[in-house]
Design an enzyme around this catalytic site. Structure first.
Site, PDB file in Angstrom:
ATOM      1  N   ALA A 168       1.002  -1.120  -0.312  1.00 28.72           N
ATOM      2  CA  ALA A 168       0.276  -0.175   0.210  1.00 28.72           C
ATOM      3  C   ALA A 168       0.920   1.254  -0.060  1.00 28.72           C
ATOM      4  O   ALA A 168       2.273   0.712  -0.200  1.00 28.72           O
ATOM      5  CB  ALA A 168      -1.196   0.009   1.085  1.00 28.72           C
ATOM      6  N   SER A 169       0.013   2.510  -0.070  1.00 27.91           N
ATOM      7  CA  SER A 169       0.829   4.125   0.093  1.00 27.91           C
ATOM      8  C   SER A 169       1.730   3.916   1.017  1.00 27.91           C
ATOM      9  O   SER A 169       3.488   4.202   1.348  1.00 27.91           O
ATOM     10  CB  SER A 169       0.163   4.603   0.349  1.00 27.91           C
ATOM     11  OG  SER A 169      -0.607   4.737   1.115  1.00 27.91           O
ATOM     12  N   VAL A 173       2.722  -6.113   2.814  1.00 25.27           N
ATOM     13  CA  VAL A 173       2.992  -6.885   4.618  1.00 25.27           C
ATOM     14  C   VAL A 173       3.324  -8.018   3.695  1.00 25.27           C
ATOM     15  O   VAL A 173       3.311  -8.658   2.503  1.00 25.27           O
ATOM     16  CB  VAL A 173       0.813  -7.085   4.471  1.00 25.27           C
ATOM     17  CG1 VAL A 173       0.907  -8.556   5.019  1.00 25.27           C
ATOM     18  CG2 VAL A 173       0.512  -6.079   4.611  1.00 25.27           C
ATOM     19  N   LYS A 187       3.162  -6.942   8.943  1.00 28.02           N
ATOM     20  CA  LYS A 187       2.940  -4.397   8.339  1.00 28.02           C
ATOM     21  C   LYS A 187       4.711  -4.056   8.178  1.00 28.02           C
ATOM     22  O   LYS A 187       4.539  -3.899   9.639  1.00 28.02           O
ATOM     23  CB  LYS A 187       1.607  -4.486   8.131  1.00 28.02           C
ATOM     24  CG  LYS A 187       1.412  -3.318   7.357  1.00 28.02           C
ATOM     25  CD  LYS A 187      -0.088  -2.231   7.810  1.00 28.02           C
ATOM     26  CE  LYS A 187      -0.535  -0.854   7.661  1.00 28.02           C
ATOM     27  NZ  LYS A 187      -1.742  -0.409   8.284  1.00 28.02           N
ATOM     28  N   ASP A 324     -11.694   3.709   5.982  1.00 25.52           N
ATOM     29  CA  ASP A 324     -11.250   3.278   4.778  1.00 25.52           C
ATOM     30  C   ASP A 324     -11.375   1.878   4.426  1.00 25.52           C
ATOM     31  O   ASP A 324     -10.797   0.773   4.141  1.00 25.52           O
ATOM     32  CB  ASP A 324      -9.740   3.295   5.337  1.00 25.52           C
ATOM     33  CG  ASP A 324      -8.808   3.253   3.862  1.00 25.52           C
ATOM     34  OD1 ASP A 324      -9.367   3.673   2.709  1.00 25.52           O
ATOM     35  OD2 ASP A 324      -7.661   3.014   3.912  1.00 25.52           O
TER      36      ASP A 324
END
Length: 537
Positions: A168-169, A173, A187, A324
């Site tokens: 992700a940004s 993971v 993560k 989110d």
């Protein structure tokens, strides 16, 4: 003259941004907890930030030059504006990919603001931002582990896959196995995030503020304000871990009737820091993977109902909302304790991931928001206006606020039919919804300026949930709106019970609850008859 003005504007943006870039980069080196790494970034940061100002100047020039002299409301202007929207969205997309970090996060936010920004931007960002995020090398991952836990991953875990399963940004993971045989998801924060985030944010803030000064209708400063508040929390994975435990605790204490149907991965606190988060590994299809969900014996409409109820409980009863909820953060699996029905169907369990972005609604905001949604579900025009005004929309923009929340025009919002809020997903429905950002751009900007930031995040959450439901049902369903109506009404009844002192008033609230159940029952019967008539026709 217009061309000269725009050229001067672009030069100002570039020059002032260059100064900000150099100053931001110097500050980064001076304040970084890893000066050696920060020094390596010194030459990269000004370039990243300069790209932002150049892109902004290019977009400004394109809009003003292409639309110059075209009459407002003309077909030609609408056609040209669509083309400029597309070009500008692609320029912004390219900037996000080249700079990464906070820019990717900004692009993701834009991709989730359906009908609040022009559809061309939403579509461009949504199609790419969740799938083309930066990936840190294994050496960079090892450096994070060494700094945070004092050892490399191969020493801390019995097995550690160096290839990430998702990126992700802000982080990526990896799958690992603990020494006692537990499969976990780890993560790991991207190494550049901490060093570049402050400088990136400063320059993006400068560019957006400058654009607003020259073009007052372009006002997305609220989005930057929100990011400046939420980003430090999202960069601290210990905050995310605490949020995940609070989320699950709220369901167990405040919503025990559905607590078994909502699951949050266990946190391994001894293997977690502000930049590393080790969680129980969860296996299951994403909430929009309809075919896999059906293969598991789960009905997509049951998943849609569960998602609607879970987030309605968060918004109207818990006051602590996951903001989110896109498909990658919602997994589905069969309820572990359930058995298949005679027809082989299983009950779903919703697994909620990525707890970095939450918002708390205070008592008054939560109850006013619940009252507004109750009014929307039951098409009560007076209550819609009253509660919209209480939330800050004003008496002049309350109808637009209601339209944005439900994505229906005002005449449909106050329609008395049982399925008045339903969108079937046809081309005409979609074009009707997409008119908001283009037709009411200046009014939407003013509305977003007025509303509390927590409500702006609720709008984003609504858009995410609407997308999830559309993927599950190929449109919206009256059943999910009835769930929202029931939960919001129950929340208001519970709030009144807390404030009632006398037995007589308590009995009044109890009667309200009976009336609510009777009203919902009547709506379900009417809905069933409507569906039966459609089936027979």
């Amino acid at each position: 003259m217009a061309t000269r003005f725009l050229w001067r504007t672009g030069k100002k943006l570039a020059v002032v941004s260059a100064a900000v870039c150099v100053g931001g980069a110097a500050a980064t080196v001076a304040t970084s907890d890893d000066p050696e790494t920060a020094l390596k970034l010194f030459t990269a940061v000004p370039l990243r930030l300069a790209r932002g100002s150049v892109t902004a100047a290019s977009i400004v020039f394109d809009y003003e030059y292409a639309l110059w002299g075209l009459p407002e409301g003309s077909i030609e202007r609408a056609k040209v504006k669509h083309e400029v929207h597309l070009r500008s969205a692609r320029k912004l997309q390219e900037l996000c990919f080249r700079n990464g970090g906070i820019y990717i996060k900004l692009g993701q936010h834009i991709g989730q603001l359906e009908y609040l920004v022009p559809q061309e931007y939403v579509q461009t960002m949504r199609e790419s931002m969740l799938n083309r995020c930066p990936v840190s090398s294994y050496d960079q991952v090892c450096r994070v582990f060494q700094k945070e836990l004092g050892e490399t991953p191969d020493k801390i875990f019995s097995e550690f896959d160096p290839a990430p399963i998702a990126s992700a940004s802000l982080a990526q993971v990896h799958v690992a196995l603990t020494h006692d045989g537990q499969k976990v998801a780890v993560k790991v924060q991207h190494t550049h995030m901490t060093d570049t985030a402050a400088a990136d944010h400063a320059t993006v803030d400068f560019v957006v503020t400058t654009l607003h000064r020259f073009f007052p209708s372009f006002d997305y400063r609220w989005l930057l304000d929100e990011m400046s508040e939420s980003l430090p929390k999202e960069l601290n994975f210990l905050v995310e871990a605490k949020n995940s435990e609070k989320c699950l605790d709220n369901f167990q204490k405040l919503s025990p009737h559905i607590a078994d149907y909502v699951y949050v991965p266990k946190v391994y606190w001894n293997l977690s820091t502000s930049k590393l988060l080790t969680m129980e590994f969860m296996d299951g299809p994403q909430v929009n993977d309809v075919k896999t969900i059906q293969k598991l014996g789960i009905q997509p409409n049951e998943v849609a109902k569960l998602v609607s109820q879970a987030f309605a409980e968060m918004m109207f009863k818990h006051g602590f909302v996951h903001c989110d909820p896109h498909a990658a953060n919602l997994l589905v699996r069969p309820l572990p304790s359930s058995k298949s029905s005679i027809l082989g169907k299983k009950k779903p369990q919703l697994i909620i991931l990525d707890h970095g972005l939450y918002k708390e609604l205070d008592f008054h905001t939560r109850t006013n928001y619940a009252a507004l949604w109750k009014a929307l579900i039951f098409a009560d025009a007076n209550a819609i206006k009253e509660n919209s005004v209480k939330l800050g929309a004003g008496e002049d923009l309350y109808a637009l606020f209601a339209g944005i929340l439900t994505m229906r025009p005002w005449n449909r919002v106050v329609d008395s039919s049982v399925d008045h809020l339903v969108v079937q997903g046809t081309d005409s429905d979609r074009s009707e919804l997409q008119m908001y950002a283009s037709q009411y751009f200046s009014q939407i900007s003013e509305l977003l300026r007025r509303l509390p930031r927590v409500i702006l995040l609720m709008l984003k959450t609504n858009d995410c949930l609407r997308t999830v439901n559309n993927s599950l049902l190929q449109g919206s369903s009256p059943h999910t709106f009835l769930i929202i109506g029931k939960v919001s009404s129950e929340a208001l009844i519970e709030a009144r019970l807390l404030q009632q002192k006398s037995l007589l008033r308590w009995l009044s609230v109890w009667l309200d609850e009976i009336l609510l159940e009777a009203r919902l029952f009547g709506m379900r019967i009417a809905l069933w008859l409507l569906q039966l008539r459609k089936a027979l026709c």
